[in-house]
Design a protein around this motif. Structure first.
Motif, PDB file in Angstrom:
ATOM      1  N   GLY A 230      36.531  45.105  42.909  1.00 50.41           N
ATOM      2  CA  GLY A 230      37.065  44.255  43.971  1.00 50.41           C
ATOM      3  C   GLY A 230      37.077  44.927  45.333  1.00 50.41           C
ATOM      4  O   GLY A 230      37.924  44.629  46.177  1.00 50.41           O
ATOM      5  N   ARG A 233      35.117  42.442  48.965  1.00 47.96           N
ATOM      6  CA  ARG A 233      35.996  41.300  48.724  1.00 47.96           C
ATOM      7  C   ARG A 233      35.357  39.929  48.866  1.00 47.96           C
ATOM      8  O   ARG A 233      35.738  39.002  48.206  1.00 47.96           O
ATOM      9  CB  ARG A 233      37.240  41.421  49.607  1.00 47.96           C
ATOM     10  CG  ARG A 233      38.167  42.468  49.040  1.00 47.96           C
ATOM     11  CD  ARG A 233      39.525  42.356  49.634  1.00 47.96           C
ATOM     12  NE  ARG A 233      39.649  43.247  50.775  1.00 47.96           N
ATOM     13  CZ  ARG A 233      40.699  43.269  51.575  1.00 47.96           C
ATOM     14  NH1 ARG A 233      41.691  42.427  51.392  1.00 47.96           N
ATOM     15  NH2 ARG A 233      40.759  44.106  52.572  1.00 47.96           N
ATOM     16  N   HIS A 242      36.300  40.733  38.261  1.00 45.41           N
ATOM     17  CA  HIS A 242      37.031  41.786  38.985  1.00 45.41           C
ATOM     18  C   HIS A 242      38.008  42.448  38.021  1.00 45.41           C
ATOM     19  O   HIS A 242      38.899  41.782  37.493  1.00 45.41           O
ATOM     20  CB  HIS A 242      37.814  41.186  40.160  1.00 45.41           C
ATOM     21  CG  HIS A 242      36.991  40.978  41.390  1.00 45.41           C
ATOM     22  ND1 HIS A 242      37.516  40.581  42.595  1.00 45.41           N
ATOM     23  CD2 HIS A 242      35.655  41.133  41.612  1.00 45.41           C
ATOM     24  CE1 HIS A 242      36.559  40.495  43.502  1.00 45.41           C
ATOM     25  NE2 HIS A 242      35.419  40.804  42.919  1.00 45.41           N
ATOM     26  N   GLU A 245      41.691  44.926  42.133  1.00 51.61           N
ATOM     27  CA  GLU A 245      41.539  44.458  43.519  1.00 51.61           C
ATOM     28  C   GLU A 245      41.695  45.679  44.421  1.00 51.61           C
ATOM     29  O   GLU A 245      42.631  45.780  45.196  1.00 51.61           O
ATOM     30  CB  GLU A 245      42.557  43.352  43.839  1.00 51.61           C
ATOM     31  CG  GLU A 245      42.370  42.066  43.058  1.00 51.61           C
ATOM     32  CD  GLU A 245      40.999  41.401  43.239  1.00 51.61           C
ATOM     33  OE1 GLU A 245      40.307  41.678  44.236  1.00 51.61           O
ATOM     34  OE2 GLU A 245      40.614  40.612  42.346  1.00 51.61           O
ATOM     35  N   GLU A 248      42.024  45.344  48.330  1.00 49.88           N
ATOM     36  CA  GLU A 248      43.383  45.059  48.832  1.00 49.88           C
ATOM     37  C   GLU A 248      44.260  46.299  48.765  1.00 49.88           C
ATOM     38  O   GLU A 248      44.989  46.616  49.696  1.00 49.88           O
ATOM     39  CB  GLU A 248      44.025  43.983  47.953  1.00 49.88           C
ATOM     40  CG  GLU A 248      43.875  42.588  48.528  1.00 49.88           C
ATOM     41  CD  GLU A 248      44.343  41.552  47.513  1.00 49.88           C
ATOM     42  OE1 GLU A 248      43.558  40.638  47.271  1.00 49.88           O
ATOM     43  OE2 GLU A 248      45.463  41.709  46.982  1.00 49.88           O
TER      44      GLU A 248
END
Ligand code: KIV
Length: 273
Positions: A230, A233, A242, A245, A248
């Motif tokens: 991830g 994005r 994914h 993440e 993030e």
């Protein structure tokens, strides 16, 4: 949590991949382009690490895989090889280093093997690059084929859509896969083709078939590590899962660092000499 113990398993070889196919054990593959990521990917028990020419997009920010050079691929591959203890390391020959000239193809493959320490090369295409494959194999260099969506031909295809949906292209792909198998490649990557076609190829050829967007009835799977974590994005095609993440997480962590520096919360007294 992985139960993988790096000391318990010997180095993966091309013949080990073949044995895995024969006994029905799926082959887990990912990309890496640098030392740090290679140590993490290898430590997780991945069987094959590809230094893909997707480095052109992921590491260099190019729109396609075409601009990356052999020197750049070798530099990325060197870092990966230093970080790997167990996985088989395979390097993509980039666009313009093997098509239409089998002597150039062999020279490119030899540079990769000598200068990076990798254990094989991957090249895109079928009948049209037969001579290049033969020459590289004759030098004792393991070759992985790549059929279906071959991103180095994006300007011919015009899109990154699913390939070989029509019968004529599917037949060509099957013939190319048979040819690669007969020539003696150690594996074939099938990218973004219908699952039923990929399953048929995996049944018909003797070598492992590694899919990306090619369904589950193949011998193994490969993804781009940054994509599955991830970190890229905006990129979420149907075939991609994914597993984290990290994009993030990284941006959030970096933002907290910025705040801490600005507010003089970092470094604290315990983080000073
Ligand atoms: O370059 C690459 O990362 C690849 C895989 C997606 C198969 O060729």
């Amino acid at each position: 949590m992985s139960t993988y113990n790096e000391n318990a398993k010997p180095k993966v070889t091309t013949s080990r991949l073949l044995e895995m196919k024969r006994r029905g054990e799926k082959i887990a593959c990912l990309t890496a382009y640098d030392y740090t990521m290679a140590t993490l990917v290898d430590g997780a028990g991945i069987d094959l690490i590809l230094v893909g020419d997707s480095a052109s997009n992921v590491m260099l920010g190019n729109a396609t895989t075409l601009p990356i050079t052999l020197d750049e691929m070798i530099m990325f591959a060197r870092g990966v090889v230093r970080g790997v203890k167990r996985a088989l390391v395979v390097v993509d020959l980039p666009f313009g280093t093997y098509q239409g000239n089998s002597k150039l193809a062999l020279a490119s493959a030899i540079r990769v093997m000598k200068e990076s320490g990798a254990e094989g090369v991957k090249i895109e295409g079928g009948a049209e690059i037969r001579e290049s494959i033969e020459r590289i194999l004759a030098a004792g260099i393991p070759v992985c084929g790549h059929l279906g969506l071959t991103p180095q031909s994006i300007n011919k295809f015009g899109t990154y859509g699913v390939r070989a949906k029509e019968e004529a292209e599917a037949e060509r792909l099957i013939n190319d896969a048979r040819m690669l198998d007969e020539l003696g490649v150690f594996a074939i990557v099938l990218e973004k083709i219908p699952s039923a076609l990929a399953a048929r190829v995996a049944r018909e050829v003797s070598v492992p078939v590694i899919g990306i967007g090619a369904g589950h009835d193949v011998d193994g799977q490969i993804l781009v590590t940054q994509d599955m974590l991830g970190m890229n994005r905006g990129f979420k095609p149907k075939f991609l899962r994914h597993y984290a993440e990290l994009g993030e997480l990284i941006t959030d962590s970096l933002g907290r660092y910025v705040d801490d520096v600005k507010s003089v919360d970092f470094p604290s007294d315990t983080e000073c000499y």
